[in-house]
Structures are given as C-alpha cells and as structure tokens.
Design a protein around this motif. Structure first.
Motif, mmCIF file in Angstrom:
data_model
loop_
_atom_site.group_PDB
_atom_site.id
_atom_site.type_symbol
_atom_site.label_atom_id
_atom_site.label_comp_id
_atom_site.label_asym_id
_atom_site.label_seq_id
_atom_site.Cartn_x
_atom_site.Cartn_y
_atom_site.Cartn_z
ATOM 1 N N GLU A 233 0.831 -1.209 0.000
ATOM 2 C CA GLU A 233 0.000 0.000 0.000
ATOM 3 C C GLU A 233 0.855 1.244 0.000
ATOM 4 O O GLU A 233 0.636 2.175 -0.780
ATOM 5 C CB GLU A 233 -0.907 -0.003 1.231
ATOM 6 C CG GLU A 233 -1.864 1.173 1.259
ATOM 7 C CD GLU A 233 -2.803 1.103 2.462
ATOM 8 O OE1 GLU A 233 -3.373 2.180 2.776
ATOM 9 O OE2 GLU A 233 -2.956 0.044 3.064
ATOM 10 N N MET A 234 1.834 1.309 0.838
ATOM 11 C CA MET A 234 2.697 2.473 0.908
ATOM 12 C C MET A 234 3.558 2.592 -0.337
ATOM 13 O O MET A 234 3.858 3.693 -0.817
ATOM 14 C CB MET A 234 3.590 2.409 2.152
ATOM 15 C CG MET A 234 2.794 2.499 3.464
ATOM 16 S SD MET A 234 3.864 2.548 4.909
ATOM 17 C CE MET A 234 4.682 4.103 4.688
ATOM 18 N N ALA A 235 3.941 1.439 -0.884
ATOM 19 C CA ALA A 235 4.732 1.458 -2.114
ATOM 20 C C ALA A 235 3.925 2.039 -3.253
ATOM 21 O O ALA A 235 4.441 2.794 -4.104
ATOM 22 C CB ALA A 235 5.204 0.058 -2.454
ATOM 23 N N PHE A 236 2.636 1.709 -3.293
ATOM 24 C CA PHE A 236 1.759 2.246 -4.328
ATOM 25 C C PHE A 236 1.665 3.772 -4.217
ATOM 26 O O PHE A 236 1.759 4.493 -5.213
ATOM 27 C CB PHE A 236 0.383 1.614 -4.213
ATOM 28 C CG PHE A 236 -0.612 2.178 -5.184
ATOM 29 C CD1 PHE A 236 -0.597 1.814 -6.526
ATOM 30 C CD2 PHE A 236 -1.541 3.120 -4.760
ATOM 31 C CE1 PHE A 236 -1.508 2.359 -7.393
ATOM 32 C CE2 PHE A 236 -2.442 3.668 -5.644
ATOM 33 C CZ PHE A 236 -2.434 3.285 -6.971
ATOM 34 N N ILE A 237 1.454 4.232 -2.975
ATOM 35 C CA ILE A 237 1.339 5.698 -2.767
ATOM 36 C C ILE A 237 2.638 6.388 -3.133
ATOM 37 O O ILE A 237 2.669 7.437 -3.786
ATOM 38 C CB ILE A 237 0.968 5.981 -1.301
ATOM 39 C CG1 ILE A 237 -0.429 5.432 -0.995
ATOM 40 C CG2 ILE A 237 1.037 7.489 -1.017
ATOM 41 C CD1 ILE A 237 -0.815 5.542 0.462
ATOM 42 N N ALA A 238 3.746 5.773 -2.714
ATOM 43 C CA ALA A 238 5.054 6.370 -2.992
ATOM 44 C C ALA A 238 5.306 6.450 -4.490
ATOM 45 O O ALA A 238 5.827 7.450 -5.011
ATOM 46 C CB ALA A 238 6.150 5.580 -2.312
ATOM 47 N N SER A 239 4.931 5.331 -5.201
ATOM 48 C CA SER A 239 5.166 5.341 -6.646
ATOM 49 C C SER A 239 4.337 6.413 -7.340
ATOM 50 O O SER A 239 4.801 7.076 -8.277
ATOM 51 C CB SER A 239 4.852 3.957 -7.221
ATOM 52 O OG SER A 239 3.464 3.653 -7.041
ATOM 53 N N ARG A 240 3.065 6.610 -6.885
ATOM 54 C CA ARG A 240 2.214 7.626 -7.506
ATOM 55 C C ARG A 240 2.778 9.032 -7.236
ATOM 56 O O ARG A 240 2.796 9.892 -8.122
ATOM 57 C CB ARG A 240 0.775 7.523 -6.951
ATOM 58 C CG ARG A 240 0.062 6.231 -7.297
ATOM 59 C CD ARG A 240 0.122 5.897 -8.776
ATOM 60 N NE ARG A 240 -0.364 7.006 -9.602
ATOM 61 C CZ ARG A 240 -0.327 6.978 -10.917
ATOM 62 N NH1 ARG A 240 0.235 5.961 -11.560
ATOM 63 N NH2 ARG A 240 -0.804 7.992 -11.590
ATOM 64 N N LYS A 241 3.232 9.250 -6.016
ATOM 65 C CA LYS A 241 3.812 10.567 -5.698
ATOM 66 C C LYS A 241 5.104 10.816 -6.478
ATOM 67 O O LYS A 241 5.391 11.931 -6.917
ATOM 68 C CB LYS A 241 4.081 10.682 -4.196
ATOM 69 C CG LYS A 241 2.824 10.916 -3.383
ATOM 70 C CD LYS A 241 3.163 11.299 -1.962
ATOM 71 C CE LYS A 241 1.907 11.687 -1.181
ATOM 72 N NZ LYS A 241 2.210 12.186 0.169
ATOM 73 N N CYS A 242 5.880 9.732 -6.635
ATOM 74 C CA CYS A 242 7.118 9.904 -7.417
ATOM 75 C C CYS A 242 6.802 10.302 -8.844
ATOM 76 O O CYS A 242 7.470 11.183 -9.432
ATOM 77 C CB CYS A 242 7.916 8.591 -7.405
ATOM 78 S SG CYS A 242 8.774 8.300 -5.856
ATOM 79 N N LEU A 243 5.807 9.640 -9.444
ATOM 80 C CA LEU A 243 5.428 9.977 -10.814
ATOM 81 C C LEU A 243 4.957 11.435 -10.916
ATOM 82 O O LEU A 243 5.309 12.167 -11.868
ATOM 83 C CB LEU A 243 4.338 9.020 -11.295
ATOM 84 C CG LEU A 243 4.770 7.568 -11.507
ATOM 85 C CD1 LEU A 243 3.560 6.680 -11.830
ATOM 86 C CD2 LEU A 243 5.821 7.471 -12.604
#
Length: 317
Positions: A233-243
């Motif tokens: 879950e946190m990885a998903f959020i982090a990836s979206r914020k990185c993009l």
C-alpha cells in the motif's frame, strides 16, 4: 612795490607749474607766490621778502593777478612742440595750409607751398579771436563731458544688462538640468522596477526549486526503504507521488530553461543628445548699437544676434 599775497592751494597743478627762480638756482623746488615784472622772475614767500627789501620799487603781482604772470614753461613747451617731430619747435607758418610747422616739416612737407614764413612775421591773432576760440573750446569740453557721462551711464547699463542676461542663461541651463534630472529619475525608476520584478520571479523559482529538491530527496529515501520491505500500500502511494513529482519537476525544468537569460538590457535615447548637439546655443543674444547725445533720444543703428554655446560635459554626453 611790495605786494601782499594770499594763501594758495599748493596741491593744484597750476601752482606747481610756477617755481621760485631763486630757489631753483640752488637746486631747490619751491612753489612761487609772487611774480616780479621788473626781474621777470617768480619768487616764493621767503625769497620775495628779501627781494622786497632790496627792490622796493619793482612791480610785483600775486596770485590774484595770475593773468599778468608769464606763460608757464609747461604751457610754452606744449604750444611750441611739433606733434610730428617732438624735439622741434614750431617756428614756421604755411599760409597755403594755414598750419604752423617746424623747420623739418617745412622742408619735408611744405617745400612746394608758395608762402611759408616765420611765425613771428605772420599775421597776428586778435584778442577777440582768442576769446571766441576759448568759448568754442569750453562749449566742446562741455559737450565732451556730457558725452562722457552718457557713455558712463551706458557702460553701467551694459554691465547691468549683462548680469541679467547671464542670470537668464544660467536659469535656462538650470531648467535643462532639471528636465534631464527628471528623465534620469524616470529611467532609474523603470530600471529599479524591472530589477524588482526579475528578482521576485527568481525568488519564486528558488523557492520552487528548494521545495522540489526536498520532496524528491524524501521520495527517493522512501522508495529505497519501501523497495526492501515490500509494503504494497505504501509502495503504491510512494510510486504515484514519485510519478507526480517527476512530472512536476520536468515541467519546472522546461519552464525554467525557457527563461534562463534574465539579464537587464537597455537602449539609450539618442534623440536628446542629437538634438542638443545640433543646437548652437541655449538662447539668442541681441545686441543693439545706439547713437545720440545728451540732448537727443538714442536711435538704433545696429542689431546683432549671438548664439550661446554650452560645452558638452560628461554628464550629458
């Protein structure tokens, strides 16, 4: 005959022209008070006392009878001196030119004249003629004095008008300086406004840069930690914020690169300098020449115009 003499102003030029003959023979210069017609000599107050004791029957005249004294040496030299040959005396008279002359003048300039005689043999001048000449000379002297006074008045008027015109020129120059100062202040204000605007944009860019840098560094750390721990879950959020941050950073870099050159440029207004260089002065000087005399109005005989040129200084060049 002893004569009582009155006190005389010894500072007058007339008195100084008569010196005591007895004192002069002893190399002493003393002002004469009495003239002895019998001796044909002038005496001072001390010498006339001894003279009267020895020659009581001599005829003497004091300052009150100055018209009975002989012509002064100074006056005699002035009348007899030739104006061309200063060391010669006037001894001849040319009737053709009605002109007194010395022997040199007679030989050089009057050789072909018919009647050149000794002055002593020429026609005598009537006393009435001398009185008439004296009257004419006094009249001319009066006119010359009036003319001199008028010229003095005009001279003072010229000085006064010069001072006024000088102040007017300086006033015009001051107005030009003030106008140029206003233009300079307006240009400097515009320059300050441009600098303030550019600095404000650069400050915003720096703030955006710092925020992106901070966010990207935190996301970079977060991605590294989440990649090892595999938290979905946190990885998903982090990836979206990185993009999103990567996209935002790319837009920022592209926008910033388009306005990378923010230097201030300017273009001088050469019209002002060219206009001033074409001028011959900052005003016209009018010169009026007038003629007239003390008893008649002046009339304008000449009018001139002068340009007042001001040197180019470093401030406005």
């Amino acid at each position: 005959m002893a004569t009582t003499f009155s006190s005389v102003d010894k500072s007058s030029d007339l008195v100084k022209d008569y010196c005591c003959g007895a004192c002069k023979s002893r190399s002493i210069e003393e002002i004469a008070e009495i003239y002895c017609e019998t001796c044909l000599k002038c005496f001072c107050g001390k010498c006339i006392y001894h003279h009267s004791q020895l020659y009581a029957d001599h005829i003497t005249y004091g300052r009150g009878d100055i018209n009975k004294w002989p012509i002064t040496k100074k006056m005699e030299d002035f009348l007899y001196k030739c104006e061309i040959h200063k060391d010669k005396k006037l001894k001849m008279f040319c009737k053709d030119h009605s002109q007194p002359c010395c022997t040199n003048c007679a030989f050089l300039n009057h050789r072909l004249c018919k009647e050149v005689t000794l002055i002593s043999e020429s026609r005598k001048t009537n006393l009435s003629d001398l009185h008439e000449l004296s009257y004419k000379i006094k009249t001319i002297l009066k006119e010359l004095k009036n003319l001199h006074n008028t010229k003095q008045t005009i001279f003072q008027a010229v000085e006064g008008s010069y001072s006024k015109r000088l102040q007017e020129v300086r006033d015009v120059r001051q107005k030009i300086n003030s106008a140029l100062d206003k233009l300079e202040m307006a240009t400097l204000k515009e320059l300050d406004d441009v600098r303030t605007s550019l600095q404000a944009d650069l400050k915003t860019d720096v703030e955006n840069y710092n925020k992106l840098m901070d966010d990207l560094e935190l996301l970079s750390e977060a991605v590294q930690e989440l990649a090892d721990r595999r938290i979905g879950e946190m990885a998903f959020i982090a990836s979206r914020k990185c993009l999103d941050k990567i996209k935002e950073s790319q837009v920022y870099l592209k926008k910033t690169s388009l306005k990378f050159d923010n230097s201030i440029a300017s273009k001088a207004n050469t019209d002002i300098e060219q206009y001033l260089n074409k001028q011959f002065g900052i005003g016209k000087i009018l010169h009026r020449a007038v003629q007239g005399n003390a008893n008649h109005p002046f009339t304008v005989t000449k009018k001139c115009e002068y340009d007042l040129k001001i040197p180019t200084d470093g401030r406005y060049s």
